[in-house]
Design a protein around this motif. Structure first.
Motif, PDB file in Angstrom:
ATOM      1  N   UNK A   1       0.839  -1.189   0.000  1.00  0.00           N
ATOM      2  CA  UNK A   1       0.000   0.000   0.000  1.00  0.00           C
ATOM      3  C   UNK A   1       0.876   1.242   0.000  1.00  0.00           C
ATOM      4  N   UNK A   2       0.564   2.238  -0.864  1.00  0.00           N
ATOM      5  CA  UNK A   2       1.387   3.445  -0.913  1.00  0.00           C
ATOM      6  C   UNK A   2       1.421   4.148   0.432  1.00  0.00           C
ATOM      7  N   UNK A   3       2.529   4.835   0.692  1.00  0.00           N
ATOM      8  CA  UNK A   3       2.665   5.600   1.919  1.00  0.00           C
ATOM      9  C   UNK A   3       1.574   6.658   1.993  1.00  0.00           C
ATOM     10  N   UNK A   4       0.911   6.772   3.132  1.00  0.00           N
ATOM     11  CA  UNK A   4      -0.187   7.702   3.285  1.00  0.00           C
ATOM     12  C   UNK A   4       0.234   8.905   4.114  1.00  0.00           C
ATOM     13  N   UNK A   5      -0.584   9.929   4.032  1.00  0.00           N
ATOM     14  CA  UNK A   5      -0.442  11.081   4.912  1.00  0.00           C
ATOM     15  C   UNK A   5      -1.597  11.049   5.893  1.00  0.00           C
ATOM     16  N   UNK A   6      -1.348  11.422   7.136  1.00  0.00           N
ATOM     17  CA  UNK A   6      -2.379  11.345   8.156  1.00  0.00           C
ATOM     18  C   UNK A   6      -2.618  12.717   8.757  1.00  0.00           C
ATOM     19  N   UNK A   7      -3.897  13.120   8.782  1.00  0.00           N
ATOM     20  CA  UNK A   7      -4.285  14.392   9.379  1.00  0.00           C
ATOM     21  C   UNK A   7      -4.474  14.163  10.867  1.00  0.00           C
TER      22      UNK A   7
ATOM     23  N   UNK B   1      -8.483   5.946  -1.456  1.00  0.00           N
ATOM     24  CA  UNK B   1      -7.955   5.429  -0.190  1.00  0.00           C
ATOM     25  C   UNK B   1      -6.498   5.020  -0.348  1.00  0.00           C
ATOM     26  N   UNK B   2      -6.184   4.301  -1.416  1.00  0.00           N
ATOM     27  CA  UNK B   2      -4.807   3.846  -1.614  1.00  0.00           C
ATOM     28  C   UNK B   2      -3.887   4.978  -2.060  1.00  0.00           C
ATOM     29  N   UNK B   3      -4.464   6.116  -2.463  1.00  0.00           N
ATOM     30  CA  UNK B   3      -3.655   7.299  -2.766  1.00  0.00           C
ATOM     31  C   UNK B   3      -3.456   8.162  -1.525  1.00  0.00           C
ATOM     32  N   UNK B   4      -3.924   7.669  -0.369  1.00  0.00           N
ATOM     33  CA  UNK B   4      -3.624   8.337   0.888  1.00  0.00           C
ATOM     34  C   UNK B   4      -4.783   9.007   1.578  1.00  0.00           C
ATOM     35  N   UNK B   5      -5.964   9.079   0.942  1.00  0.00           N
ATOM     36  CA  UNK B   5      -7.076   9.798   1.565  1.00  0.00           C
ATOM     37  C   UNK B   5      -7.667   8.938   2.679  1.00  0.00           C
ATOM     38  N   UNK B   6      -7.718   9.431   3.911  1.00  0.00           N
ATOM     39  CA  UNK B   6      -8.287   8.635   5.006  1.00  0.00           C
ATOM     40  C   UNK B   6      -9.741   8.270   4.718  1.00  0.00           C
ATOM     41  N   UNK B   7     -10.063   7.003   4.882  1.00  0.00           N
ATOM     42  CA  UNK B   7     -11.407   6.528   4.549  1.00  0.00           C
ATOM     43  C   UNK B   7     -12.481   7.259   5.339  1.00  0.00           C
ATOM     44  N   UNK B   8     -12.179   7.597   6.592  1.00  0.00           N
ATOM     45  CA  UNK B   8     -13.195   8.246   7.424  1.00  0.00           C
ATOM     46  C   UNK B   8     -13.501   9.670   6.973  1.00  0.00           C
ATOM     47  N   UNK B   9     -12.695  10.216   6.065  1.00  0.00           N
ATOM     48  CA  UNK B   9     -12.951  11.551   5.531  1.00  0.00           C
ATOM     49  C   UNK B   9     -13.610  11.502   4.146  1.00  0.00           C
TER      50      UNK B   9
ATOM     51  N   UNK C   1     -14.721  17.624  -3.684  1.00  0.00           N
ATOM     52  CA  UNK C   1     -15.677  16.703  -4.291  1.00  0.00           C
ATOM     53  C   UNK C   1     -15.067  16.110  -5.557  1.00  0.00           C
ATOM     54  N   UNK C   2     -15.493  14.898  -5.874  1.00  0.00           N
ATOM     55  CA  UNK C   2     -14.940  14.198  -7.024  1.00  0.00           C
ATOM     56  C   UNK C   2     -16.051  13.529  -7.812  1.00  0.00           C
ATOM     57  N   UNK C   3     -15.856  13.468  -9.115  1.00  0.00           N
ATOM     58  CA  UNK C   3     -16.694  12.601  -9.929  1.00  0.00           C
ATOM     59  C   UNK C   3     -16.404  11.152  -9.539  1.00  0.00           C
ATOM     60  N   UNK C   4     -17.365  10.275  -9.778  1.00  0.00           N
ATOM     61  CA  UNK C   4     -17.183   8.867  -9.434  1.00  0.00           C
ATOM     62  C   UNK C   4     -16.457   8.090 -10.526  1.00  0.00           C
ATOM     63  N   UNK C   5     -16.453   8.598 -11.753  1.00  0.00           N
ATOM     64  CA  UNK C   5     -15.832   7.880 -12.867  1.00  0.00           C
ATOM     65  C   UNK C   5     -14.383   8.332 -13.055  1.00  0.00           C
ATOM     66  N   UNK C   6     -13.595   8.186 -11.972  1.00  0.00           N
ATOM     67  CA  UNK C   6     -12.184   8.553 -12.025  1.00  0.00           C
ATOM     68  C   UNK C   6     -11.347   7.466 -11.361  1.00  0.00           C
ATOM     69  N   UNK C   7     -10.061   7.494 -11.677  1.00  0.00           N
ATOM     70  CA  UNK C   7      -9.065   6.651 -11.020  1.00  0.00           C
ATOM     71  C   UNK C   7      -7.976   7.582 -10.511  1.00  0.00           C
ATOM     72  N   UNK C   8      -7.728   7.568  -9.203  1.00  0.00           N
ATOM     73  CA  UNK C   8      -6.792   8.510  -8.580  1.00  0.00           C
ATOM     74  C   UNK C   8      -5.492   7.808  -8.198  1.00  0.00           C
ATOM     75  N   UNK C   9      -4.376   8.399  -8.598  1.00  0.00           N
ATOM     76  CA  UNK C   9      -3.049   7.875  -8.273  1.00  0.00           C
ATOM     77  C   UNK C   9      -2.159   9.016  -7.804  1.00  0.00           C
ATOM     78  N   UNK C  10      -1.258   8.729  -6.874  1.00  0.00           N
ATOM     79  CA  UNK C  10      -0.279   9.714  -6.452  1.00  0.00           C
ATOM     80  C   UNK C  10       0.893   9.771  -7.424  1.00  0.00           C
TER      81      UNK C  10
ATOM     82  N   UNK D   1       8.503  12.035   0.578  1.00  0.00           N
ATOM     83  CA  UNK D   1       7.453  11.723  -0.398  1.00  0.00           C
ATOM     84  C   UNK D   1       6.097  12.206   0.106  1.00  0.00           C
ATOM     85  N   UNK D   2       5.309  12.771  -0.798  1.00  0.00           N
ATOM     86  CA  UNK D   2       3.988  13.296  -0.452  1.00  0.00           C
ATOM     87  C   UNK D   2       2.923  12.589  -1.289  1.00  0.00           C
ATOM     88  N   UNK D   3       1.951  12.041  -0.609  1.00  0.00           N
ATOM     89  CA  UNK D   3       0.861  11.353  -1.292  1.00  0.00           C
ATOM     90  C   UNK D   3      -0.083  12.358  -1.941  1.00  0.00           C
ATOM     91  N   UNK D   4      -1.018  11.847  -2.713  1.00  0.00           N
ATOM     92  CA  UNK D   4      -2.055  12.698  -3.309  1.00  0.00           C
ATOM     93  C   UNK D   4      -2.780  13.484  -2.224  1.00  0.00           C
TER      94      UNK D   4
END
Length: 373
Positions: free
Chosen positions: A2-8, A49-57, A125-134, A151-154
């Motif tokens: 899993x890519x390195x994440x950033x945590x708020x 999520x795998x690009x670093x965005x916390x699931x709870x957010x 906000x994001x469209x649903x028809x996207x694929x996000x990568x860092x 290194x900084x995640x998305x």
């Protein structure tokens, strides 16, 4: 891997061993609206999520018109408006349901209403028809490669842009990441222009809204946090987003066209040979990026960019069933009606309202239709 994440956490971003002080009032939410095509939504959520965005957010807004049918598990997988609440909850994301089916402009105003309920001073906000990568291969001026110090995640780059925007621009309206496929929104700016025009429900409503931001002197800058790809197809296996070296990245169309000829199929298989070096994370990311690029060009090729919306045709006899083909045709009618509303509202048919039409914010519904547009 899993890519390195950033945590708020309490105003801090922890990334690559470095502490970056941010002064944010609340952890920024990411809102993703959903109407139909569950595989496309699931791919988008997992990619963020795998690009670093916390699931709870992350907040998935179920805008299906299915009332409680999805929450109760009453719809089958091939129902066009099927959404799996259990899977999303296992991922840790939040689910919000609209009371009725909303058009795109109404959905955007619904996001604004959520900012009041949750006291969000900003939101993504994001469209649903996207694929996000860092930027795991590094990006000059933004981040070194994944695995290297700093290194900084998305997600980290999005937070840095938010913090920079709040610190330097008192009249910011939006920040675009790959146009509005991922957008940072200032609720105050949206209030100031009167929200999205719900009588222009789909195409041209973005032009109308973003031009009114410009007319009211709200800034709309482009920024770079990663690779956010517009897509109509899904990865064969979402484990590739977790960099599983046993799975080779590739994609499939959830609404496939007629089978290709034998020669075409052979060429495609040859082009998708398994590359070496997938055990190395950055090389794996490069392969995934190449697949994402093919996904983009597939969507914008000969088939039509919205064919993914018609990939599921089941659900007959289930709660709140609506014929999928009829729904698509009805949307086309509403879209054309919205374009006509735009033309009458501004007296101009294209998006160049200021330069081409010489119009101001106060000119809405007060100008005659020009001859050419």
């Amino acid at each position: 891997m899993r890519p390195r994440q950033a945590f708020f956490l309490a105003g801090l971003i922890v990334s690559g061993g470095f502490l970056i002080f941010l002064f944010l009032e609340v952890p920024p939410p990411l809102i993703i609206g959903f109407t139909r095509s569950w595989p496309i939504l699931l791919q988008a959520v997992v990619s963020y999520i795998t690009a670093g965005w916390p699931a709870e957010q992350i907040y998935v807004v179920e805008n299906t018109g299915m009332q409680q049918a999805n929450a109760r598990g009453q719809l089958s997988l091939q129902h066009p408006w099927y959404m799996n609440h259990t899977s999303l909850k296992r991922l840790g994301v939040n689910i919000i349901q609209t009371p009725v089916l909303l058009n795109f402009a109404q959905l955007q105003n619904f996001y604004l209403s959520l900012s009041y309920i949750h006291s969000w001073p900003y939101y993504f906000w994001s469209h649903m028809d996207v694929l996000a990568l860092g930027h795991e291969n590094g990006f000059e001026g933004l981040t070194p490669r994944a695995g290297e110090p700093g290194y900084k995640s998305l997600y980290t780059l999005c937070l840095e842009e938010l913090n920079r925007t709040l610190a330097t621009d008192e009249r910011w309206g939006t920040r675009f990441f790959a146009y509005d496929h991922l957008t940072l929104q200032n609720p105050k700016a949206l209030e100031d222009i009167g929200g999205w025009d719900t009588l222009i429900p789909y195409y041209m409503t973005d032009c109308d809204t973003y031009t009114r931001f410009h007319m009211r002197n709200w800034t709309q800058n482009d920024s770079n946090c990663g690779v956010v790809t517009d897509t109509s197809v899904v990865l064969d296996n979402l484990l590739v987003l977790y960099r599983d070296p046993s799975v080779t990245p590739d994609f499939r169309d959830p609404n496939p066209p007629p089978p290709p000829s034998a020669g075409e199929g052979k060429q495609k298989r040859q082009a998708r040979g398994v590359p070496p070096g997938l055990n190395e994370p950055v090389e794996y990311w490069k392969r995934l990026l190449e697949v994402a690029d093919r996904m983009f060009h597939y969507k914008h090729g000969d088939r039509g960019r919205n064919t993914w919306q018609s990939g599921q045709h089941g659900g007959q006899g289930e709660p709140f069933y609506y014929d999928s083909t009829g729904f698509s045709e009805a949307l086309e009618v509403l879209t054309e009606a919205g374009k006509e509303v735009f033309r009458r509202k501004w007296g101009h048919g294209d998006c160049d309202l200021i330069g081409g039409g010489g119009l101001k914010f106060e000119d809405q519904w007060k100008v005659l239709k020009d001859r050419e547009n």
